[in-house]
Design a protein around this motif. Structure first.
Motif, PDB file in Angstrom:
ATOM      1  N   TYR A  43       0.806  -1.218   0.000  1.00 25.04           N
ATOM      2  CA  TYR A  43       0.000   0.000   0.000  1.00 25.04           C
ATOM      3  C   TYR A  43       0.840   1.269   0.000  1.00 25.04           C
ATOM      4  O   TYR A  43       0.332   2.339  -0.284  1.00 25.04           O
ATOM      5  N   ASP A  44       2.123   1.155   0.288  1.00 27.26           N
ATOM      6  CA  ASP A  44       2.977   2.348   0.333  1.00 27.26           C
ATOM      7  C   ASP A  44       3.903   2.450  -0.886  1.00 27.26           C
ATOM      8  O   ASP A  44       4.830   3.244  -0.903  1.00 27.26           O
ATOM      9  N   ILE A  85      -5.486  -1.730   7.039  1.00 27.81           N
ATOM     10  CA  ILE A  85      -4.117  -1.231   7.194  1.00 27.81           C
ATOM     11  C   ILE A  85      -4.100  -0.246   8.355  1.00 27.81           C
ATOM     12  O   ILE A  85      -5.152   0.229   8.785  1.00 27.81           O
ATOM     13  N   PRO A  86      -2.907   0.084   8.864  1.00 23.98           N
ATOM     14  CA  PRO A  86      -2.846   1.041   9.965  1.00 23.98           C
ATOM     15  C   PRO A  86      -3.379   2.406   9.531  1.00 23.98           C
ATOM     16  O   PRO A  86      -3.184   2.816   8.381  1.00 23.98           O
ATOM     17  N   PRO A  87      -4.074   3.106  10.405  1.00 19.19           N
ATOM     18  CA  PRO A  87      -4.659   4.411  10.045  1.00 19.19           C
ATOM     19  C   PRO A  87      -3.664   5.398   9.448  1.00 19.19           C
ATOM     20  O   PRO A  87      -4.040   6.165   8.563  1.00 19.19           O
ATOM     21  N   PHE A  88      -2.407   5.388   9.872  1.00 19.59           N
ATOM     22  CA  PHE A  88      -1.433   6.338   9.324  1.00 19.59           C
ATOM     23  C   PHE A  88      -1.189   6.108   7.842  1.00 19.59           C
ATOM     24  O   PHE A  88      -0.695   6.987   7.141  1.00 19.59           O
ATOM     25  N   GLY A  92      -1.867   7.676   2.061  1.00 23.66           N
ATOM     26  CA  GLY A  92      -1.007   7.198   0.977  1.00 23.66           C
ATOM     27  C   GLY A  92      -1.689   6.147   0.121  1.00 23.66           C
ATOM     28  O   GLY A  92      -1.577   6.160  -1.107  1.00 23.66           O
ATOM     29  N   ALA A  93      -2.425   5.238   0.749  1.00 25.01           N
ATOM     30  CA  ALA A  93      -3.087   4.177  -0.008  1.00 25.01           C
ATOM     31  C   ALA A  93      -4.266   4.700  -0.823  1.00 25.01           C
ATOM     32  O   ALA A  93      -4.558   4.186  -1.898  1.00 25.01           O
TER      33      ALA A  93
END
Length: 95
Positions: A43-44, A85-88, A92-93
């Protein structure tokens, strides 16, 4: 169509095998599973997300009406994203 996307290095066939063993038997099971595909990626990584975008555009083109007049808004698609995925990483995703 359902397009799965995650970091797990699975193939579409492996995903379908998992679904086949996990879902209860019903008349629509095989049809549902046949509509599921999978694309591994991160995702990054913009390149991985670009591949996903290209796949989604192809799916949308395959299911587009013959003429835009056949739908109220022309050639539009309904995309639903579920981010496990993690909220942070949402921003980006989602780009």
């Amino acid at each position: 169509r359902i397009v799965g996307y995650a970091r797990s290095q699975l193939t579409t066939e492996e995903l379908r095998e998992m679904l086949n063993t996990s879902l209860k038997a019903c008349d629509e099971k095989a049809d549902f599973i046949s509509k599921c595909t999978y694309q591994p990626g991160k995702y990054d990584q913009p390149g991985d997300m670009a591949i996903l975008h290209a796949i989604l555009k192809q799916v949308e083109a395959e299911h587009a009406p013959e003429t835009p007049e056949k739908t109220l808004w022309g050639n539009c698609a309904n995309r639903l994203f579920y981010f496990a995925i993690p909220p942070f990483a949402y921003t980006g995703a989602a780009k």
